[in-house]
Motif scaffolding. Structure first.
Motif, short mmCIF file in Angstrom:
data_model
loop_
_atom_site.label_atom_id
_atom_site.label_comp_id
_atom_site.label_asym_id
_atom_site.label_seq_id
_atom_site.Cartn_x
_atom_site.Cartn_y
_atom_site.Cartn_z
N SER A 1 9.72 2.88 4.91
CA SER A 1 9.41 2.10 5.87
C SER A 1 9.08 0.43 5.74
O SER A 1 9.37 -0.38 6.90
CB SER A 1 7.98 2.47 7.02
OG SER A 1 7.34 1.18 7.38
N ARG A 2 9.21 0.46 4.60
CA ARG A 2 8.39 -0.86 3.89
C ARG A 2 10.01 -1.47 3.25
O ARG A 2 10.49 -3.19 4.01
CB ARG A 2 8.11 -0.33 2.64
CG ARG A 2 8.19 -2.14 1.45
CD ARG A 2 7.37 -3.21 1.89
NE ARG A 2 7.16 -4.52 1.09
CZ ARG A 2 6.04 -4.54 0.58
NH1 ARG A 2 4.97 -3.72 0.28
NH2 ARG A 2 6.10 -6.28 -0.50
N ILE A 3 11.03 -0.85 3.49
CA ILE A 3 12.31 -1.58 3.56
C ILE A 3 12.99 -1.66 4.70
O ILE A 3 13.38 -3.08 5.03
CB ILE A 3 13.66 -0.64 2.74
CG1 ILE A 3 13.03 -0.54 1.08
CG2 ILE A 3 15.07 -0.77 2.73
CD1 ILE A 3 13.87 0.61 0.62
N ALA A 4 12.57 -0.70 5.59
CA ALA A 4 13.23 -1.28 7.02
C ALA A 4 12.99 -2.20 7.20
O ALA A 4 13.00 -3.01 8.72
CB ALA A 4 12.83 0.06 8.29
N LYS A 5 11.02 -2.68 7.25
CA LYS A 5 9.83 -4.24 7.74
C LYS A 5 10.98 -5.21 7.68
O LYS A 5 11.62 -5.83 8.50
CB LYS A 5 9.04 -3.18 7.54
CG LYS A 5 8.22 -2.63 8.56
CD LYS A 5 7.05 -3.13 8.54
CE LYS A 5 6.35 -2.79 7.14
NZ LYS A 5 4.91 -2.84 6.56
N THR B 1 0.72 -1.26 -0.14
CA THR B 1 -0.12 0.05 0.46
C THR B 1 0.82 1.34 0.09
O THR B 1 0.31 2.18 -0.19
CB THR B 1 -0.87 0.32 1.71
OG1 THR B 1 0.02 0.17 2.63
CG2 THR B 1 -2.19 -1.52 0.97
N GLU B 2 2.17 1.11 -0.23
CA GLU B 2 2.87 2.31 0.22
C GLU B 2 2.67 3.07 -1.03
O GLU B 2 2.95 2.37 -1.93
CB GLU B 2 4.73 2.06 -0.08
CG GLU B 2 4.89 1.27 2.14
CD GLU B 2 4.67 -0.51 1.38
OE1 GLU B 2 3.78 -0.95 0.12
OE2 GLU B 2 4.58 -1.27 2.03
N THR B 3 2.70 4.34 -1.06
CA THR B 3 2.68 5.46 -1.86
C THR B 3 3.54 6.78 -1.32
O THR B 3 2.81 7.72 -2.34
CB THR B 3 1.06 6.17 -1.75
OG1 THR B 3 0.82 6.59 -0.71
CG2 THR B 3 0.04 4.99 -2.59
N THR B 4 4.29 7.19 -0.89
CA THR B 4 5.30 8.01 -0.07
C THR B 4 6.34 7.22 0.47
O THR B 4 6.53 5.65 -0.23
CB THR B 4 4.47 8.70 0.93
OG1 THR B 4 4.94 8.00 2.25
CG2 THR B 4 3.14 8.51 0.84
N PHE B 5 7.55 7.96 -0.17
CA PHE B 5 8.83 7.58 -0.10
C PHE B 5 9.54 7.35 1.70
O PHE B 5 10.01 6.53 2.06
CB PHE B 5 9.76 8.51 -0.39
CG PHE B 5 9.85 8.77 -1.89
CD1 PHE B 5 11.08 7.80 -1.93
CD2 PHE B 5 9.95 9.77 -2.62
CE1 PHE B 5 10.96 7.51 -3.43
CE2 PHE B 5 9.80 9.41 -3.77
CZ PHE B 5 11.02 8.74 -5.18
N ASP B 6 8.79 8.16 2.32
CA ASP B 6 8.61 7.89 4.35
C ASP B 6 7.95 5.72 3.96
O ASP B 6 8.81 5.27 4.80
CB ASP B 6 8.16 8.50 4.68
CG ASP B 6 8.24 10.17 5.23
OD1 ASP B 6 9.59 10.00 4.56
OD2 ASP B 6 7.69 10.40 5.81
N GLU B 7 6.77 6.00 3.27
CA GLU B 7 6.94 4.81 3.28
C GLU B 7 7.04 3.38 2.90
O GLU B 7 7.23 2.48 3.45
CB GLU B 7 5.21 4.86 2.98
CG GLU B 7 3.71 5.26 4.07
CD GLU B 7 2.42 5.51 3.10
OE1 GLU B 7 1.54 5.77 3.49
OE2 GLU B 7 2.34 4.69 1.79
#
Lengths: 171, 171
Positions: A91-95, A82-88
């Motif tokens: 976060s996906r990469i970090a998870k 569901t990621e639509t921003t660089f922050d998200e």
């Protein structure tokens, strides 16, 4: 040191995901400097019928957490794409990295002969652990990381091969 | 089977170079069908300051024969980077595969700790065999194969992920 299934999977994925994260930070800085809406970069594609940047990053995540989990014989976390921003995306990469780093190396080591079945479309594909990792998972993973790099390079972000290779262990 | 430095290098490179060869055959067929001068494809770049298709293929060659030779401790063949046609690029790939397949697996196995020095620009980079292979050579190799794929995909050649992955050993 002796090469092992773990060494060829988790640390390779983690290094490259960290490099990808640093590249995304440069993309954000580029967007700010050039007054580009970040969502434009996130939706960019190399070709109209190739996947956009966001999906390349989700697939780099899927093609690292999935193989590592299958080789370890543990359940893989499902992320909802569901990621639509660089922050998200960060976060996906970090998870993904956190999951990879949580896997006990001993669970992946020795998985050369482990039977692995992928359900792709309506077909089952049967692999053994070693050819799955070397000839399917790793090429797939690097495909998506390189394509993410190429999309941002194409968009004018000031990145080069050293960003792709990142900080790698030498000695 | 047990994973080894040889298994993670030569067969990975050879599989992917064979897939790249098949992709180039599709590029030639595309050029014929669309009446495109093949040299246009060979000179194409994703971005003006990225290298053209021919160089991506030469670098996929260099980034496989070089690492394999360094890990094996044998001299690597020097190819002159003079290829300007698809036939010549195919020949470059074939020569690279022939060299890779000529290397005795026993020479690469056990090279985890081998000291490897790269001369890049005016700097020396010092590696041990395993991190060199996993965190430098493999990412570099896949970078150039994927970029070659992306250039041809961008040029409209009818290729997909299955061409990139090619025929991989399953069980």
């Amino acid at each position: 040191m002796t090469i092992s299934m773990y060494q060829v999977s988790v640390p390779v994925f983690v290094n490259s995901l960290k490099n990808l994260s640093a590249i995304l930070h440069k993309a954000v800085a580029h967007a700010e400097q050039k007054k580009i809406d970040p969502s434009v970069l996130i939706g960019m594609r190399l070709v109209p019928d190739m996947l956009p940047l966001s999906r390349q990053i989700q697939l780099a995540s899927d093609n690292s957490k999935g193989p590592a989990a299958r080789l370890a014989g543990v359940e893989r976390p499902v992320f909802e794409d569901t990621e639509t921003t660089f922050d998200e995306l960060q976060s996906r990469i970090a998870k993904t990295i956190a999951f990879l780093e949580s896997i006990d190396a001993a669970k992946i080591d020795g998985s050369e002969e482990r039977a692995i079945t992928l359900h792709i479309g309506d077909k089952d594909m049967h692999f053994r652990g070693q050819p799955y990792l070397l000839h399917f998972a790793l090429p797939n993973f690097f495909f998506h990381v390189t394509t993410a790099y190429a999309i941002l390079r194409h968009a004018g972000v000031g990145i080069g091969k050293l960003d792709f290779l990142g900080s790698f262990p030498t000695e």
